[in-house]
Write an enzyme that holds these catalytic residues in place. Structure first.
Site, mmCIF file in Angstrom:
data_model
loop_
_atom_site.group_PDB
_atom_site.id
_atom_site.type_symbol
_atom_site.label_atom_id
_atom_site.label_comp_id
_atom_site.label_asym_id
_atom_site.label_seq_id
_atom_site.Cartn_x
_atom_site.Cartn_y
_atom_site.Cartn_z
ATOM 1 N N LYS A 172 64.438 143.047 95.640
ATOM 2 C CA LYS A 172 64.524 141.982 96.654
ATOM 3 C C LYS A 172 63.381 140.969 96.476
ATOM 4 O O LYS A 172 63.599 139.769 96.541
ATOM 5 C CB LYS A 172 64.476 142.583 98.072
ATOM 6 N N ARG A 213 66.201 145.250 109.075
ATOM 7 C CA ARG A 213 66.159 146.583 108.472
ATOM 8 C C ARG A 213 66.805 147.628 109.360
ATOM 9 O O ARG A 213 66.864 148.803 108.992
ATOM 10 C CB ARG A 213 64.698 146.964 108.260
ATOM 11 N N ARG A 255 55.656 150.592 89.450
ATOM 12 C CA ARG A 255 55.404 149.194 89.836
ATOM 13 C C ARG A 255 53.911 148.883 90.005
ATOM 14 O O ARG A 255 53.165 149.644 90.603
ATOM 15 C CB ARG A 255 56.120 148.883 91.149
ATOM 16 N N ARG A 291 50.798 150.300 94.950
ATOM 17 C CA ARG A 291 50.880 150.357 96.411
ATOM 18 C C ARG A 291 50.783 151.800 96.889
ATOM 19 O O ARG A 291 51.324 152.707 96.262
ATOM 20 C CB ARG A 291 52.219 149.746 96.883
ATOM 21 N N ARG A 310 60.988 156.781 101.958
ATOM 22 C CA ARG A 310 61.466 155.409 102.210
ATOM 23 C C ARG A 310 62.956 155.294 101.921
ATOM 24 O O ARG A 310 63.680 154.588 102.618
ATOM 25 C CB ARG A 310 60.681 154.414 101.347
#
Ligand code: AP5
Length: 210
Positions: free
Chosen positions: A13, A88, A124, A152, A163
């Protein structure tokens, strides 16, 4: 043009939101980026949400809705915007309809299987300065702004799995929510980012021409 980007964590996204923002010439609004900035700035909001984000849980609906309401009222959103990470929950989507009765034009659903998103998020790298994201590679500074790259906190394997579960329970029902409103375009999120971008642009044109 008001666009919602929907999809599981790591679907792309943010990656696609930056690209769409350039082609559509409207701002990308990432609730995740806004919340992480509040945390790094040490604001009252940041202190409130820090542990929620770290644990991969959802920030309360009322809080995130008020943040979005304030942001989309700003001058740069007059011609439209791209919502990345909002709504969300069904409650957030209904709140968006209340504050914006003219509704969104198109919701782009990036469909990527769980195995692939785990792979992507475990590797990532994110830039501390500009927020740009990169797949795992042998670099330590951001090629765009020379900021330091980091992993992160919520990109730890166990948090990623949590998640995804949160996404399945609370966010995935939005696919049907927007499909019923004829606002949904489903995009295969696998493949090179350029290929995915082309699919998104084609999908948006199709929905807008109906
Ligand atoms: P947020 O930052 O929105 O996290 P997310 O939805 O989990 O999304 P990500 O940023 O992890 O992934 P992405 O889909 O943007 O993928 P990306 O482009 O980076 O939210 C974080 C937290 O904030 C939430 O957990 C929650 O606590 C809170 N929050 C935020 N909004 C909220 C809301 N509305 N309500 C309540 N709480 C909220 O890509 C991932 C990786 O894949 C990158 O390395 C990238 O380089 C790579 N990649 C991208 N495209 C491709 C491709 N085509 N092929 C291969 N690799 C690719």
């Amino acid at each position: 043009m008001k666009i919602v980007l929907l999809g599981p964590p790591g679907a792309g996204k943010g990656t696609q939101g930056v690209r769409l923002s350039k082609t559509q010439m409207i701002p990308q609004i990432s609730t995740g980026d806004m919340l992480r900035k509040a945390v790094s700035d040490g604001t009252a909001l940041g202190k409130e949400v820090q542990s929620i984000i770290r644990d991969g849980k959802l920030v309360p609906d009322e809080l995130i809705v008020s943040i979005i309401e304030e942001r989309i009222a700003q001058e740069d959103c007059r011609e439209g915007f791209i919502l990345d990470g909002f709504p969300r929950t069904i409650e957030q989507a209904k709140a968006l309809e209340r504050v914006m009765p003219e509704s969104v034009d198109v919701t782009v659903y990036l469909n990527v299987p769980a195995g692939e998103v785990i792979e992507r998020l475990s590797g990532r790298l994110t830039c501390r300065e500009c927020g740009a994201v990169y797949p795992k590679q042998d670099i330590s500074v951001c090629p765009a702004c020379s900021g330091a790259l980091y992993q992160r906190e919520d990109d730890q394997r166990s948090t990623i799995e949590h998640r995804i579960n949160v996404y399945m329970e609370h966010t995935a029902p939005l696919v049907e929510f927007y499909r019923e409103r004829n606002k949904l375009v489903e995009i295969d999120g696998l493949g090179e980012p350029d290929e995915v971008s082309d699919r998104i642009e084609a999908g948006i044109s199709e929905v807008m021409s109906q």
